[in-house]
Design a protein around this motif. Structure first.
Motif, short mmCIF file in Angstrom:
data_model
loop_
_atom_site.label_atom_id
_atom_site.label_comp_id
_atom_site.label_asym_id
_atom_site.label_seq_id
_atom_site.Cartn_x
_atom_site.Cartn_y
_atom_site.Cartn_z
N SER A 49 0.93 -1.17 -0.04
CA SER A 49 0.23 -0.03 0.04
C SER A 49 0.92 1.34 -0.05
CB SER A 49 -0.85 0.09 1.36
OG SER A 49 -1.50 1.36 1.35
N VAL A 50 0.51 2.32 -0.87
CA VAL A 50 1.22 3.56 -1.10
C VAL A 50 0.62 4.74 -0.18
CG1 VAL A 50 2.23 2.88 -3.08
CG2 VAL A 50 0.08 4.17 -3.00
N ASP A 51 -0.42 4.33 0.74
CA ASP A 51 -1.01 5.37 1.60
C ASP A 51 0.00 6.03 2.53
OD1 ASP A 51 -3.39 5.02 0.04
OD2 ASP A 51 -3.99 3.69 1.54
N GLY A 52 0.33 7.09 2.33
CA GLY A 52 1.30 7.89 3.45
C GLY A 52 2.87 7.51 3.26
N LEU A 53 3.16 6.59 2.08
CA LEU A 53 4.59 6.27 1.79
C LEU A 53 5.50 7.23 1.32
CD1 LEU A 53 6.27 3.63 2.38
CD2 LEU A 53 5.69 3.41 -0.26
N THR A 54 6.64 7.63 1.69
CA THR A 54 7.38 8.43 1.43
C THR A 54 8.48 7.81 1.01
OG1 THR A 54 8.19 9.22 3.36
CG2 THR A 54 6.35 10.52 2.58
N VAL A 55 9.53 8.37 0.12
CA VAL A 55 10.83 8.00 -0.35
C VAL A 55 11.89 9.11 0.25
CG1 VAL A 55 12.22 7.42 -2.15
CG2 VAL A 55 9.87 6.55 -2.23
N SER A 56 12.76 8.80 0.98
CA SER A 56 13.77 9.87 1.64
C SER A 56 15.10 9.74 0.68
CB SER A 56 14.26 9.54 2.92
OG SER A 56 13.13 9.54 3.70
N ALA A 57 15.33 10.95 0.18
CA ALA A 57 16.60 10.80 -0.52
C ALA A 57 17.72 11.95 -0.21
CB ALA A 57 16.57 11.24 -2.03
N GLU A 58 18.93 11.68 -0.72
CA GLU A 58 19.99 12.94 -0.24
C GLU A 58 20.45 13.47 -1.55
OE1 GLU A 58 24.28 13.11 1.86
OE2 GLU A 58 23.14 11.37 1.99
N ILE A 59 20.49 14.66 -1.49
CA ILE A 59 21.09 15.53 -2.85
C ILE A 59 22.46 15.22 -2.79
CG2 ILE A 59 21.46 17.70 -3.85
CD1 ILE A 59 18.80 18.52 -2.75
N VAL A 60 23.08 14.49 -3.86
CA VAL A 60 24.52 14.47 -3.93
C VAL A 60 25.24 15.42 -4.88
CG1 VAL A 60 26.27 12.89 -5.12
CG2 VAL A 60 24.18 11.92 -4.11
N ALA A 61 24.58 15.97 -5.74
CA ALA A 61 24.99 17.11 -6.36
C ALA A 61 24.10 18.08 -7.28
CB ALA A 61 26.34 16.81 -7.36
N GLN A 62 24.19 19.23 -7.62
CA GLN A 62 23.45 19.91 -8.55
C GLN A 62 24.39 20.26 -9.80
OE1 GLN A 62 20.33 20.48 -8.20
NE2 GLN A 62 20.26 21.11 -5.98
N ALA A 63 23.89 19.52 -10.76
CA ALA A 63 24.61 19.44 -12.13
C ALA A 63 24.01 19.80 -13.41
CB ALA A 63 25.42 17.77 -12.34
N LYS A 64 24.79 20.15 -14.30
CA LYS A 64 24.37 20.33 -15.61
C LYS A 64 24.23 19.11 -16.75
CE LYS A 64 24.96 25.33 -15.95
NZ LYS A 64 25.51 26.39 -16.69
N GLY A 65 23.05 18.97 -17.64
CA GLY A 65 23.27 17.87 -18.60
C GLY A 65 24.17 18.15 -19.69
N GLU A 66 24.10 17.27 -20.77
CA GLU A 66 24.91 17.56 -21.99
C GLU A 66 24.14 18.73 -22.67
OE1 GLU A 66 27.44 15.95 -23.09
OE2 GLU A 66 27.66 15.03 -21.10
N LYS A 67 25.17 19.35 -23.22
CA LYS A 67 24.80 20.55 -24.14
C LYS A 67 23.71 20.13 -25.60
CE LYS A 67 27.06 24.50 -24.79
NZ LYS A 67 27.74 25.35 -25.23
N VAL A 68 22.79 20.92 -25.60
CA VAL A 68 22.01 20.62 -26.80
C VAL A 68 22.12 21.79 -27.80
CG1 VAL A 68 19.57 20.11 -27.60
CG2 VAL A 68 20.45 19.15 -25.36
N ILE A 69 22.34 21.61 -29.00
CA ILE A 69 22.54 22.68 -29.70
C ILE A 69 20.96 22.78 -30.92
CG2 ILE A 69 23.71 23.54 -32.16
CD1 ILE A 69 25.50 23.42 -29.39
N VAL A 70 20.62 24.09 -30.80
CA VAL A 70 19.57 24.67 -31.50
C VAL A 70 20.08 25.18 -32.70
CG1 VAL A 70 17.33 25.72 -31.13
CG2 VAL A 70 18.20 24.39 -29.21
N PHE A 71 19.64 24.64 -33.90
CA PHE A 71 19.99 25.42 -34.91
C PHE A 71 19.00 25.57 -35.99
CE2 PHE A 71 21.98 25.57 -39.38
CZ PHE A 71 22.66 26.82 -39.11
N LYS A 72 18.67 26.85 -36.17
CA LYS A 72 17.46 27.14 -37.07
C LYS A 72 18.14 27.80 -38.26
CE LYS A 72 14.67 28.13 -33.22
NZ LYS A 72 13.68 29.33 -32.65
N LYS A 73 17.74 27.43 -39.49
CA LYS A 73 17.78 28.08 -40.62
C LYS A 73 16.81 28.01 -41.62
CE LYS A 73 21.15 27.28 -44.88
NZ LYS A 73 21.99 26.28 -45.56
N ARG A 74 16.74 29.15 -42.56
CA ARG A 74 15.72 29.25 -43.62
C ARG A 74 16.59 29.36 -44.87
NH1 ARG A 74 11.80 33.35 -40.62
NH2 ARG A 74 11.04 31.99 -39.08
N ARG A 75 16.41 28.57 -45.86
CA ARG A 75 16.84 28.49 -47.16
C ARG A 75 16.78 29.71 -47.80
NH1 ARG A 75 16.14 23.26 -50.37
NH2 ARG A 75 14.06 24.32 -50.67
#
Length: 108
Positions: A49-75
């Protein structure tokens, strides 16, 4: 024991001792976070049963993901725009599901 939790619009299957990467959460490295949106919990094939169930976690780090390139072009219009984006992430270590701690699951 495992649980399915929802945070940042995504769902994650977690067990005590797991490390997961989620969307950015407030807090600094070393602080603890409680994930209250538990969708499913179980032990093997048995569901709990999940009534009132919580999951405890500890923050290891704040990080950034991989860079995503957004390229727009009109011919044939001499229009080019190049932009980059790096998504903010939080790395969490699951310490306990409900009252079950990480060391208990490691010994089992």
């Amino acid at each position: 024991m495992f649980a399915i939790v929802r945070t940042g619009g995504k769902q994650y299957r977690v067990a005590a001792g797991d490390k997961i990467v989620v969307e950015k959460l407030d807090g600094e490295a070393g602080s603890s976070v409680t994930l209250g949106d538990v969708l499913l919990a179980g032990d093997g094939a048995d569901l709990k049963s999940v009534d009132g169930l919580t999951v405890s976690a500890e923050i290891v780090a704040q990080a950034k993901g991989e860079k995503v390139i957004v390229f727009k072009k009109r011919r044939r219009h001499n229009y080019r725009r190049k932009n980059g984006h790096r998504q903010q992430h939080t790395i969490l270590k699951i310490t306990a599901i409900g009252d079950q701690r990480a060391d208990d699951s490691a010994a089992a």
